[in-house]
Write a protein that holds these residues in place. Structure first.
Motif: not given
Length: 93
Positions: A35-37, A41-42, A65-67, A71-75
């Motif tokens: 995961l980057t900054y 932030s997004l 938003g992460a999905l 980004v994976s569901r776990v993260v």
């Protein structure tokens, strides 16, 4: 009758969102180390959805938003948990 129709509409919209998120992007980020900054932030900006629309879950908006960002569901769940802890501590101070 009105309440029943409204609930069916809400269930339908939730189903559409669920399908959209599942098909949005394959997970490119599978650990917190990846995961980057910029991505973090997004993801945080998705919490603004909860500020704009009353009754929206901050955690739900963050996970969606992460999905959408790959980004994976776990993260996504782990990152949302850390945000909740952070804002809980800030709220106490």
């Amino acid at each position: 009758r009105f309440l029943e129709m409204t609930m069916k509409r809400v269930e339908s919209e939730i189903g559409k969102i669920d399908t959209f998120v599942k098909n949005a992007k394959p997970a490119k980020i599978n650990s917190m180390d990846e995961l980057t900054y910029k991505t973090a932030s997004l993801i945080g900006l998705f919490q603004l959805i909860a500020a704009i629309f009353p009754g929206t879950s901050r955690s739900g908006a963050t996970i969606i938003g992460a999905l959408l960002l790959g980004v994976s569901r776990v993260v996504a769940a782990e990152f949302t948990f850390y945000l909740a802890i952070l804002f809980g501590i800030i709220g106490v101070i």
